[in-house]
Design a protein around this motif. Structure first.
Motif, PDB file in Angstrom:
ATOM      1  N   ALA A 202      -0.887  -5.311   1.849  1.00  0.00           N
ATOM      2  CA  ALA A 202      -0.816  -4.154   1.770  1.00  0.00           C
ATOM      3  C   ALA A 202       0.770  -3.615   2.386  1.00  0.00           C
ATOM      4  CB  ALA A 202      -1.269  -2.872   1.692  1.00  0.00           C
ATOM      5  N   VAL A 203       1.490  -3.250   1.373  1.00  0.00           N
ATOM      6  CA  VAL A 203       3.276  -3.517   1.935  1.00  0.00           C
ATOM      7  C   VAL A 203       2.729  -1.495   3.149  1.00  0.00           C
ATOM      8  CG1 VAL A 203       3.218  -0.845   0.693  1.00  0.00           C
ATOM      9  CG2 VAL A 203       5.815  -2.495   0.963  1.00  0.00           C
ATOM     10  N   ILE A 204       1.605  -0.921   3.401  1.00  0.00           N
ATOM     11  CA  ILE A 204       2.108   0.475   4.153  1.00  0.00           C
ATOM     12  C   ILE A 204       1.431  -0.935   5.851  1.00  0.00           C
ATOM     13  CG2 ILE A 204      -0.567   0.413   3.934  1.00  0.00           C
ATOM     14  CD1 ILE A 204       2.455   3.282   3.996  1.00  0.00           C
ATOM     15  N   LYS A 205       1.213  -1.554   6.052  1.00  0.00           N
ATOM     16  CA  LYS A 205       0.523  -2.388   6.851  1.00  0.00           C
ATOM     17  C   LYS A 205       2.156  -2.320   7.513  1.00  0.00           C
ATOM     18  CE  LYS A 205      -3.990  -3.603   6.221  1.00  0.00           C
ATOM     19  NZ  LYS A 205      -4.262  -5.246   6.471  1.00  0.00           N
ATOM     20  N   TYR A 206       3.170  -3.148   6.816  1.00  0.00           N
ATOM     21  CA  TYR A 206       4.699  -3.106   7.118  1.00  0.00           C
ATOM     22  C   TYR A 206       5.014  -1.822   7.698  1.00  0.00           C
ATOM     23  CZ  TYR A 206       4.322  -7.496   4.754  1.00  0.00           C
ATOM     24  OH  TYR A 206       4.625  -9.197   4.858  1.00  0.00           O
TER      25      TYR A 206
END
Length: 134
Positions: A35-39
């Protein structure tokens, strides 16, 4: 009489040392299954590590963490397929963090160059060409 000249130059010039620090930041490979939010969470961790190292006067590590953060969010993250789905609030927070990180990184770089120049000059003075009488 023969003279042998020995020169030692283990300490690199200041600008080269800064470039070497940048080489410690390999490009972060995006996992499109993550998930991009993890970045974004990872980015916050990088900023926190940079702040801790800066407080502890470990400027080299702080510089590496800040530049890694900036590389991730200025170059890499936009390649993630879900980048456009990140909430605008999160992107705005990140944008402000990038602006602060840029200023802090430039400040740290200035301090590092000054420190490296001092070390390099000292090294040059201590390790001038040594002439050995044979």
């Amino acid at each position: 009489m023969n003279y042998n000249i020995i020169s030692t130059t283990d300490v690199e010039p200041p600008e080269k040392r800064i470039r070497t620090l940048l080489l410690l930041n390999p490009k972060i490979e995006l996992n499109i299954n993550m998930a991009v939010i993890k970045y974004y969470h990872f980015g916050r961790q990088l900023i926190n590590k940079a702040k801790v190292n800066a407080k502890e006067n470990n400027l080299e590590k702080a510089y590496v963490y800040y530049t890694r953060f900036m590389t991730l969010f200025l170059e890499t993250i936009k390649e993630h397929p879900d980048y456009k789905n990140v909430p605008i609030e999160e992107r705005n927070l990140n944008y402000r963090a990038l602006r602060k990180a840029f200023l802090k990184t430039e400040n740290i770089k200035t301090k590092l160059l000054e420190q490296f120049r001092t070390q390099y000059k000292l090294h040059q003075e201590q390790n001038k060409v040594i002439i050995i009488l044979i």
